[in-house]
Design an enzyme around this catalytic site. Structure first.
Site, short mmCIF file in Angstrom:
data_model
loop_
_atom_site.label_atom_id
_atom_site.label_comp_id
_atom_site.label_asym_id
_atom_site.label_seq_id
_atom_site.Cartn_x
_atom_site.Cartn_y
_atom_site.Cartn_z
N LYS A 12 -8.74 4.29 -2.61
CA LYS A 12 -9.53 4.22 -1.79
C LYS A 12 -10.68 4.81 -1.62
O LYS A 12 -10.01 5.79 -0.86
CB LYS A 12 -8.31 3.78 -0.24
CG LYS A 12 -9.21 3.95 0.65
CD LYS A 12 -7.06 3.43 1.80
CE LYS A 12 -7.07 2.50 3.26
NZ LYS A 12 -6.33 2.66 3.61
N CYS A 56 -5.95 -2.48 2.05
CA CYS A 56 -5.96 -2.37 4.06
C CYS A 56 -7.74 -2.12 4.36
O CYS A 56 -7.85 -3.52 3.94
CB CYS A 56 -5.86 -1.48 4.62
SG CYS A 56 -4.81 -0.77 5.93
N GLU A 85 0.96 -1.19 -0.26
CA GLU A 85 -0.28 0.33 -0.30
C GLU A 85 0.78 1.50 -0.28
O GLU A 85 1.72 1.37 1.13
CB GLU A 85 -1.07 -0.08 0.95
CG GLU A 85 -2.23 1.38 1.46
CD GLU A 85 -2.78 0.92 2.84
OE1 GLU A 85 -3.93 2.15 2.63
OE2 GLU A 85 -2.69 0.26 3.38
#
Length: 343
Positions: free
Chosen positions: A129, A163, A47
């Site tokens: 995200k 995540c 990430e």
């Protein structure tokens, strides 16, 4: 899906370069070269690896994070842009699909962005995200539904989440409905401790079994001297250790290869794509095991916008009022999710 084929995949557990603007990108390109020598066809990086995950924001109060936040802005990349072009050239050279996490700068905002590059170097997907987690909300803006896509690549249909997006079951289901074959996941690593690593493993194995796809997950890593550079407080340093679980999981929820939990390294596995059909014959969450008449997903894939132009345009006969009405009709069609009355 039933095609008999094997994909050699790898997830990279790698430490960023916290000191130089282009150091991490240099490492990414070197790792792609090394992976190619091992016959890797799909390589997933952690990430926001480029230039680095904002570890400082997890242990430092916002009032004291300004210089580090500004430095991250200055080193962030644009997508597309020269840094992505450089990785794309490596992907094309080696015929490798590459999934890379970056800090993307879009003028005055940073985003946690996942980039999927095909084996010919084409940019297949740029997604942001959708909800930064906890401290991350001080760093990144929010993504939108336009990135919840599964794309066809040289190694199969690829979906990606970052995540704790994996704790949003509807985000995962959005990808499942598009029949992803390989799910590429990314976590920061070097945070929270062993409990984070355990949670990552549980989440990755569950998604693989529930979706009937392979999961290739990469987490980052910090060396001790890097942790000390982020903070000299021993208590805060403890919060920047552990939490690493770089692994590959089969559609049956089985861990393939040897997970990497300490140091830098590659987790490598050969993905037998026939296992997808074997799993879905028994349980297809978006097919014969679904109950769409009872439960279904509504997704808004319109890109988020801060500006909507409703200006009048003169029609052929110069009638501005008619043109304004037509403009409003066009806007109505562009915004389909309007409340309707049911008699």
């Amino acid at each position: 899906m039933s095609e008999a084929r094997t994909v050699r995949a790898a997830a990279a557990q790698i430490a960023p370069d916290l000191d130089s603007a282009g150091g991490t990108l240099d490492k990414v390109c070197a790792w792609i070269d090394d992976a190619a020598a091992r016959g890797i066809e799909l390589l997933v990086f952690p990430e926001t690896l480029v230039p680095y995950y904002p570890y400082f924001s997890f242990v430092r109060a916002p009032a004291f994070s300004g210089p580090d936040h500004l430095s991250l802005y200055q080193r962030a990349v644009t997508v597309p842009g020269p840094e992505i072009d450089r990785v794309a050239e490596r992907a094309r050279r080696h015929g490798m699909v590459v999934v890379l996490g970056v800090n993307e700068r879009d003028r005055g905002t940073l985003y946690n962005t996942q980039v999927v590059l095909d084996a010919d170097g084409r940019l297949l997907l740029k997604r942001r995200k959708i909800t930064p987690t906890y401290h991350e909300r001080m760093i990144w803006g929010q993504g939108d539904g336009s990135g919840l896509q599964v794309v066809d690549s040289a190694v199969g249909r690829i979906g990606a989440l970052a995540c704790w997006e994996h704790y949003n079951p509807l985000a995962r289901y959005a990808l499942m409905t598009q029949h992803e074959e390989i799910h590429c996941a990314q976590f920061p690593g070097s945070m929270v401790g062993q409990v984070f690593a355990d949670q990552i493993e549980a989440a990755m194995r569950h998604h693989a079994a529930e979706s009937g796809c392979f999961v290739v997950n990469a987490t980052g890593w910090l060396e001790d001297h890097q942790i000390q550079a982020v903070t000299d407080d021993p208590a805060q340093q403890k919060a920047l250790r552990g939490g690493c679980m770089t692994l590959i999981v089969s559609p049956e929820g089985k861990v393939l290869g040897e997970p990497v939990t300490e140091g830098e390294g590659l987790c490598v596995a050969d993905l037998d794509m026939a296992l997808i059909l074997k799993r879905k014959r028994m349980m297809d969450s978006v097919g014969h095991y679904a109950r769409p008449e009872l439960l279904s997903l509504l997704i808004d894939r319109r890109p988020a916008a801060t500006f909507h132009d409703l200006h009048p345009i003169h029609g052929p006969d110069g009638d501005a009022a008619e043109a304004l009405s037509r403009s409003n009709d066009d806007e109505q069609q562009a915004w389909p999710l309007q409340p309707t009355a049911h008699q």
